[in-house]
Design a protein around this motif. Structure first.
Motif, PDB file in Angstrom:
ATOM      1  N   PHE A 136      -5.236  13.879 -30.750  1.00  0.00           N
ATOM      2  CA  PHE A 136      -5.462  15.332 -30.669  1.00  0.00           C
ATOM      3  C   PHE A 136      -4.157  16.089 -30.902  1.00  0.00           C
ATOM      4  O   PHE A 136      -4.121  17.071 -31.658  1.00  0.00           O
ATOM      5  N   VAL A 137      -3.074  15.616 -30.266  1.00  0.00           N
ATOM      6  CA  VAL A 137      -1.777  16.276 -30.425  1.00  0.00           C
ATOM      7  C   VAL A 137      -1.298  16.177 -31.862  1.00  0.00           C
ATOM      8  O   VAL A 137      -0.773  17.136 -32.441  1.00  0.00           O
ATOM      9  N   GLU A 138      -1.494  15.030 -32.471  1.00  0.00           N
ATOM     10  CA  GLU A 138      -1.076  14.854 -33.861  1.00  0.00           C
ATOM     11  C   GLU A 138      -1.865  15.786 -34.788  1.00  0.00           C
ATOM     12  O   GLU A 138      -1.301  16.379 -35.716  1.00  0.00           O
ATOM     13  N   LYS A 139      -3.148  15.951 -34.510  1.00  0.00           N
ATOM     14  CA  LYS A 139      -4.003  16.777 -35.367  1.00  0.00           C
ATOM     15  C   LYS A 139      -3.688  18.260 -35.230  1.00  0.00           C
ATOM     16  O   LYS A 139      -3.713  19.010 -36.221  1.00  0.00           O
ATOM     17  N   HIS A 140      -3.354  18.698 -33.988  1.00  0.00           N
ATOM     18  CA  HIS A 140      -3.185  20.131 -33.731  1.00  0.00           C
ATOM     19  C   HIS A 140      -1.744  20.527 -33.430  1.00  0.00           C
ATOM     20  O   HIS A 140      -1.489  21.671 -33.055  1.00  0.00           O
ATOM     21  N   SER A 141      -0.826  19.583 -33.545  1.00  0.00           N
ATOM     22  CA  SER A 141       0.615  19.819 -33.354  1.00  0.00           C
ATOM     23  C   SER A 141       1.025  19.971 -31.893  1.00  0.00           C
ATOM     24  O   SER A 141       2.186  19.722 -31.554  1.00  0.00           O
ATOM     25  N   SER A 142       0.119  20.369 -31.030  1.00  0.00           N
ATOM     26  CA  SER A 142       0.418  20.531 -29.606  1.00  0.00           C
ATOM     27  C   SER A 142      -0.912  20.590 -28.863  1.00  0.00           C
ATOM     28  O   SER A 142      -1.987  20.585 -29.475  1.00  0.00           O
ATOM     29  N   ALA A 143      -0.852  20.662 -27.531  1.00  0.00           N
ATOM     30  CA  ALA A 143      -2.079  20.751 -26.746  1.00  0.00           C
ATOM     31  C   ALA A 143      -1.758  21.196 -25.331  1.00  0.00           C
ATOM     32  O   ALA A 143      -0.669  20.947 -24.815  1.00  0.00           O
ATOM     33  N   VAL A 144      -2.710  21.898 -24.714  1.00  0.00           N
ATOM     34  CA  VAL A 144      -2.678  22.086 -23.271  1.00  0.00           C
ATOM     35  C   VAL A 144      -3.722  21.120 -22.716  1.00  0.00           C
ATOM     36  O   VAL A 144      -4.862  21.081 -23.182  1.00  0.00           O
ATOM     37  N   VAL A 145      -3.300  20.297 -21.771  1.00  0.00           N
ATOM     38  CA  VAL A 145      -4.142  19.230 -21.239  1.00  0.00           C
ATOM     39  C   VAL A 145      -4.365  19.502 -19.761  1.00  0.00           C
ATOM     40  O   VAL A 145      -3.412  19.774 -19.023  1.00  0.00           O
ATOM     41  N   LYS A 146      -5.615  19.429 -19.336  1.00  0.00           N
ATOM     42  CA  LYS A 146      -5.938  19.779 -17.957  1.00  0.00           C
ATOM     43  C   LYS A 146      -7.133  18.962 -17.466  1.00  0.00           C
ATOM     44  O   LYS A 146      -7.915  18.441 -18.283  1.00  0.00           O
ATOM     45  N   PRO A 147      -7.299  18.841 -16.148  1.00  0.00           N
ATOM     46  CA  PRO A 147      -8.530  18.219 -15.633  1.00  0.00           C
ATOM     47  C   PRO A 147      -9.742  19.031 -16.067  1.00  0.00           C
ATOM     48  O   PRO A 147      -9.658  20.253 -16.252  1.00  0.00           O
ATOM     49  N   ARG A 148     -10.864  18.353 -16.197  1.00  0.00           N
ATOM     50  CA  ARG A 148     -12.082  19.042 -16.639  1.00  0.00           C
ATOM     51  C   ARG A 148     -12.529  20.089 -15.621  1.00  0.00           C
ATOM     52  O   ARG A 148     -13.136  21.101 -15.973  1.00  0.00           O
ATOM     53  N   SER A 149     -12.248  19.851 -14.351  1.00  0.00           N
ATOM     54  CA  SER A 149     -12.517  20.839 -13.311  1.00  0.00           C
ATOM     55  C   SER A 149     -11.291  20.918 -12.422  1.00  0.00           C
ATOM     56  O   SER A 149     -10.414  20.058 -12.467  1.00  0.00           O
ATOM     57  N   GLY A 150     -11.223  21.962 -11.623  1.00  0.00           N
ATOM     58  CA  GLY A 150     -10.065  22.116 -10.748  1.00  0.00           C
ATOM     59  C   GLY A 150      -9.515  23.514 -10.842  1.00  0.00           C
ATOM     60  O   GLY A 150      -9.977  24.340 -11.630  1.00  0.00           O
ATOM     61  N   GLY A 151      -8.533  23.802 -10.017  1.00  0.00           N
ATOM     62  CA  GLY A 151      -7.941  25.128  -9.992  1.00  0.00           C
ATOM     63  C   GLY A 151      -6.498  25.058  -9.555  1.00  0.00           C
ATOM     64  O   GLY A 151      -5.943  23.984  -9.318  1.00  0.00           O
ATOM     65  N   GLY A 152      -5.877  26.225  -9.452  1.00  0.00           N
ATOM     66  CA  GLY A 152      -4.508  26.294  -8.976  1.00  0.00           C
ATOM     67  C   GLY A 152      -3.485  25.704  -9.926  1.00  0.00           C
ATOM     68  O   GLY A 152      -2.379  25.354  -9.502  1.00  0.00           O
ATOM     69  N   SER A 153      -3.849  25.562 -11.200  1.00  0.00           N
ATOM     70  CA  SER A 153      -2.969  24.978 -12.220  1.00  0.00           C
ATOM     71  C   SER A 153      -2.640  23.522 -11.939  1.00  0.00           C
ATOM     72  O   SER A 153      -1.696  22.976 -12.513  1.00  0.00           O
ATOM     73  N   VAL A 154      -3.419  22.869 -11.065  1.00  0.00           N
ATOM     74  CA  VAL A 154      -3.145  21.466 -10.780  1.00  0.00           C
ATOM     75  C   VAL A 154      -3.424  20.616 -12.015  1.00  0.00           C
ATOM     76  O   VAL A 154      -4.483  20.724 -12.632  1.00  0.00           O
ATOM     77  N   GLY A 155      -2.461  19.831 -12.417  1.00  0.00           N
ATOM     78  CA  GLY A 155      -2.640  18.907 -13.530  1.00  0.00           C
ATOM     79  C   GLY A 155      -2.624  19.531 -14.904  1.00  0.00           C
ATOM     80  O   GLY A 155      -2.963  18.859 -15.886  1.00  0.00           O
ATOM     81  N   VAL A 156      -2.233  20.809 -15.027  1.00  0.00           N
ATOM     82  CA  VAL A 156      -2.182  21.450 -16.344  1.00  0.00           C
ATOM     83  C   VAL A 156      -0.836  21.127 -16.986  1.00  0.00           C
ATOM     84  O   VAL A 156       0.216  21.410 -16.421  1.00  0.00           O
ATOM     85  N   HIS A 157      -0.885  20.529 -18.172  1.00  0.00           N
ATOM     86  CA  HIS A 157       0.332  20.117 -18.875  1.00  0.00           C
ATOM     87  C   HIS A 157       0.331  20.694 -20.288  1.00  0.00           C
ATOM     88  O   HIS A 157      -0.679  20.626 -20.990  1.00  0.00           O
ATOM     89  N   PHE A 158       1.459  21.215 -20.718  1.00  0.00           N
ATOM     90  CA  PHE A 158       1.631  21.634 -22.106  1.00  0.00           C
ATOM     91  C   PHE A 158       2.346  20.513 -22.850  1.00  0.00           C
ATOM     92  O   PHE A 158       3.441  20.105 -22.465  1.00  0.00           O
ATOM     93  N   VAL A 159       1.699  20.015 -23.888  1.00  0.00           N
ATOM     94  CA  VAL A 159       2.254  18.925 -24.692  1.00  0.00           C
ATOM     95  C   VAL A 159       2.677  19.507 -26.037  1.00  0.00           C
ATOM     96  O   VAL A 159       1.844  19.839 -26.876  1.00  0.00           O
ATOM     97  N   ARG A 160       3.965  19.641 -26.222  1.00  0.00           N
ATOM     98  CA  ARG A 160       4.501  20.183 -27.472  1.00  0.00           C
ATOM     99  C   ARG A 160       5.257  19.133 -28.258  1.00  0.00           C
ATOM    100  O   ARG A 160       5.788  19.423 -29.338  1.00  0.00           O
ATOM    101  N   ASP A 161       5.314  17.933 -27.721  1.00  0.00           N
ATOM    102  CA  ASP A 161       6.015  16.827 -28.365  1.00  0.00           C
ATOM    103  C   ASP A 161       5.205  15.564 -28.107  1.00  0.00           C
ATOM    104  O   ASP A 161       4.782  15.309 -26.968  1.00  0.00           O
TER     105      ASP A 161
END
Length: 425
Positions: A136-161
């Motif tokens: 996915f990252v290779e196809k779109h150059s970057s990604a924001v990756v997160k749990p399918r459910s949840g809140g409070g920004s828990v587990g939210v990662h920005f993948v730019r590399d």
């Protein structure tokens, strides 16, 4: 007996005081019998039980409803939203249904609906391995990756590399997740819109701007967001359409959007008032307390509803965090609180507590709320006074990442949601 009977899930002392003076018969179900005497007296019934026991709570509520029907269910807690939706559907009480709340909780389901209805065009996929995430990252150059459910920004990662993929997937494995949602990163200013809905009519109250650090965790908010009238109109129109599409009919909602070069794009939405003390900022700036409003409308369903979206002043919050380690001291609180434009200073930790740095909103150690003539001025003052406060820590042996990222209440709630969805409730 003329008072309206409502079910309150997880009602706290602070929240119950918002119902003062209203003609309400409040049944409060919460985890423990630890309310103050004054707050407990505001309830006709206070019942303590494990709120992750969906069957047990349902049986109890059905019995209480048979004795005297509830007219509303009020719940502002994120982990209890699906329980509230389940009970609304099960009892036929007006409010957000289980399907509506499940759709909002499941970020991929919401993204799929937005794509299907033409409200979103960004790429989004469920990934179940580091290889799929890499693709996915290779196809779109970057990604924001997160749990399918949840809140409070828990587990939210920005993948730019691509080199960041291993670390993100290692985090998912450590907290026991077998899948994550990967989305294109939206570029633009992020704001949230705070709405209140009555009988399917969606009314905008305020727009909130956000301040971020290096990651996805919010460092602060300010109300009102510095939007042009056209931006506010465009964003409000999108939010109204989305709220109708997901089936929200009554109560507060919190919707996050980004102003991209192509217009506003929705990130996610919630069938509750905003967290992060945004409700307090809206109350200071606009004079509308959405928690109090929910009680007022429950007491008087025919109450006229209209809001002036022009604020009297601006308000902002800056969150505090300590370095990772054990808290050994807290300094500068009285000095910050003494400033004229500071509305509130609150510290959540005490010496001896563990600080995890700042990985998600559950790591906040406190906050400063300040006022100003504009959002920029309010945020500047909140930041200035927050910088006077020092959460002193000393290094300790690093703890388990998984245990630190999800509290027991959220773990229990996630488990309950999964069980209830598996049974098709």
């Amino acid at each position: 007996m003329s008072s309206q009977r409502i079910l309150l899930l997880g009602g706290t002392d602070r929240l119950l005081h918002k119902a003062a003076g209203l003609d309400l018969d409040i049944v409060n179900i919460r985890r423990a019998l630890d309310l103050s005497p004054a707050a407990a007296r505001m309830c006709s019934t206070v019942q303590a039980m494990a709120l992750d026991n969906v069957d047990g709570v349902t049986l109890l509520v059905e019995q209480l409803h048979a004795d005297r029907p509830f007219t509303r269910i009020i719940c502002h807690s994120e982990p209890l939203q699906m329980l509230a939706g389940h009970l609304s559907t099960s009892l036929g009480i007006p409010g957000s249904s289980f399907e509506t709340v499940r759709l909002l909780r499941d970020k991929y389901a919401l993204r799929s609906l937005l794509s299907k209805t033409g409200f979103s065009s960004i790429a989004a996929e469920i990934v179940t391995s580091r290889e799929e995430l890499s693709e996915f990252v290779e196809k779109h150059s970057s990604a924001v990756v997160k749990p399918r459910s949840g809140g409070g920004s828990v587990g939210v990662h920005f993948v730019r590399d691509p080199n960041q993929v291993d670390g993100v997937w290692r985090w998912a494995e450590q907290v026991g997740l077998t899948e994550m949602l990967a989305e294109e990163i939206l570029v633009g200013a992020e704001v949230s819109l705070e709405f209140f809905s009555v009988n399917g009519r969606h009314l905008p109250i305020a727009a909130t701007t956000k301040e971020f650090g290096d990651g996805a965790v919010e460092l602060g908010h300010a109300v009102p967001a510095p939007l042009t009238p056209q931006q506010f109109t465009d964003a409000s129109r999108l939010v109204e359409e989305v709220l109708s599409a997901v089936g929200i009919t009554w109560g507060p909602s919190h919707t996050e959007i980004v102003f991209t070069p192509h217009g506003p794009e929705l990130i996610e939405s919630h069938s509750r008032r905003a967290g992060g003390h945004i409700n307090e900022l809206v109350s200071l700036a606009h004079g509308v307390d959405m928690e109090r409003l929910a009680f007022q409308l429950a007491a008087d369903p025919g109450m006229p509803m209209s809001f002036d979206t022009a604020p009297a002043r601006a308000a902002a919050i800056r969150f505090l965090a300590g370095a990772e380690g054990q808290v050994v001291g807290i300094h500068g609180v009285s000095e910050a609180a003494a400033c004229t434009d500071v509305a509130e200073v609150e510290i959540y930790v005490s010496p001896g507590d563990r600080s995890h740095g700042l990985r998600w909103s559950g790591d906040y150690a406190g906050h400063v709320i300040a006022r100003g003539d504009t959002a920029t001025e309010a945020m500047r003052e909140a930041n200035r006074q927050a910088s006077r406060i020092w959460i002193e820590t000393r290094e300790t042996t690093a703890g388990d990442i998984a245990a630190g990222c999800l509290g027991e209440e959220e773990r229990a709630a996630f488990d309950a949601f999964d069980q209830s969805m598996a049974r098709g409730k």
